[in-house]
Design a protein around this motif. Structure first.
Motif, PDB file in Angstrom:
ATOM      1  N   ARG A  26       0.851  -1.187   0.000  1.00  0.00           N
ATOM      2  CA  ARG A  26       0.000   0.000   0.000  1.00  0.00           C
ATOM      3  C   ARG A  26       0.885   1.235   0.000  1.00  0.00           C
ATOM      4  N   ALA A  64      -8.504   4.900  -2.833  1.00  0.00           N
ATOM      5  CA  ALA A  64      -7.733   5.922  -2.118  1.00  0.00           C
ATOM      6  C   ALA A  64      -8.653   6.802  -1.290  1.00  0.00           C
ATOM      7  N   VAL A 118      -7.223  12.051  -5.755  1.00  0.00           N
ATOM      8  CA  VAL A 118      -7.760  10.882  -5.046  1.00  0.00           C
ATOM      9  C   VAL A 118      -9.008  10.349  -5.755  1.00  0.00           C
ATOM     10  N   ILE A 169      -4.409   3.389  -1.042  1.00  0.00           N
ATOM     11  CA  ILE A 169      -3.596   4.603  -0.915  1.00  0.00           C
ATOM     12  C   ILE A 169      -4.249   5.568   0.075  1.00  0.00           C
TER      13      ILE A 169
END
Length: 317
Positions: free
Chosen positions: A155, A288, A282, A253
């Motif tokens: 990650r 994310a 994002v 993320i």
């Protein structure tokens, strides 16, 4: 030069309001090898370069900490002990060109080169999977590792990451032309302090070690090679963008931004708001989320270490 004066006009009141400056014109030179990070380092030749790193050891999940432009592994000094105490195996690296790592003029400094080197380092250390925590340029390198197909990345935790903000062709050419090795070497103490202060919501006396370190290491011959690496890294961040491929970042993320980030987006080239840049990025990543930290600037891990350490630890659970 006009931009430098403008920068000083904007930043010096902030410095004056938060701290009392000291000066290091007469301080002794500081070889890169003698910089005190507050933790131990080791080194080996990896991917053709001498690379230095800290490894806390242990059996916990691995955190690979990757610093940003013109800094070194010591910029994680407020994080390594707490993350290690939380049970993680913490690896903090000096990228080639920085800190205690090699600084050859023949090194192909760039995002892809760094991604390959970090992948090789994890293999060298027998690490199967790692969470890569990248700050600023380190964030762009971490994203490049995933885009290049690294099998080691579990990650990403991206602190004020470079690579999400877009630059037009003319803006990129200006940045590459402005940050030359000569420019880096000619930066005086006042500009160094102003540049560093721009990374924080409020410059504090306890951060003076950053100014002293930078001023004193500029007095050693190795600094010319460091300046070359910084210049090449600025060009590489422009020439090896990741913003076009954010949809391909399939690992989980966490993006963390500072609400008082003075560097993202670039205030001189196009302005805007940090949260808008990261929110748009994002939204394009498959898995994310975004955390914005109040009263925090670009250098999140130093400006708000307790908050960042807690975010990292909670994100690993």
């Amino acid at each position: 030069m006009t931009r430098l004066y403008l920068s000083l006009i904007l930043i010096l009141p902030m410095i004056a309001g938060c701290s009392s400056a000291r000066f290091y014109y007469d301080a002794a030179p500081l070889p890169f090898e003698d910089i005190d990070y507050s933790f131990s380092m080791q080194s080996a030749t990896v991917n053709g370069s001498v690379i230095a790193w800290h490894d806390s050891g242990g059996e916990g999940e691995v955190l690979l900490l990757v610093h940003g432009l013109a800094s070194n592994a010591g910029f994680w000094r407020y994080n390594v002990a707490d993350l290690t105490a939380a049970g993680f195996r913490v690896i903090a690296v000096d990228l080639p060109g920085y800190g205690k790592s090699g600084k050859s003029f023949s090194t192909p400094y760039g995002m892809k080169y760094y991604a390959e080197t970090l992948d090789a380092l994890l293999k060298h250390l027998n690490v199967g999977k790692a969470t890569v925590v990248g700050h600023s340029m380190g964030g762009q390198i971490a994203m490049t590792m995933v885009l290049d197909g690294s099998s080691h990345v579990k990650r990403l935790i991206l602190l004020s990451p470079a690579g999400i903000e877009r630059f037009k062709d003319g803006e990129g050419r200006w940045m590459k032309g402005a940050v030359t090795p000569e420019f880096v070497m000619a930066t005086d103490e006042a500009a160094i302090r102003a540049n560093l202060a721009s990374n924080f919501s409020c410059w504090r006396d306890e951060l003076e070690w950053m100014v002293e370190e930078r001023v004193r290491m500029a007095k050693v011959p190795e600094f010319e090679r460091f300046a070359y690496a910084v210049s090449r890294c600025v060009a590489a961040m422009i020439d090896e963008p990741v913003w076009k491929d954010l949809e391909k970042l399939t690992v989980p993320i966490l993006v963390v931004g500072g609400e008082n980030d003075n560097l993202i987006p670039n205030p001189y080239l196009h302005g805007g708001y940090t949260a808008d840049v990261f929110r748009d990025g994002v939204a394009r990543m498959p898995d994310a989320r975004l955390e914005m930290v109040s009263h925090a600037g670009h250098m999140l891990q130093i400006d708000k270490p307790e908050v960042i350490n807690r975010l990292i630890i909670n994100n690993m659970r």
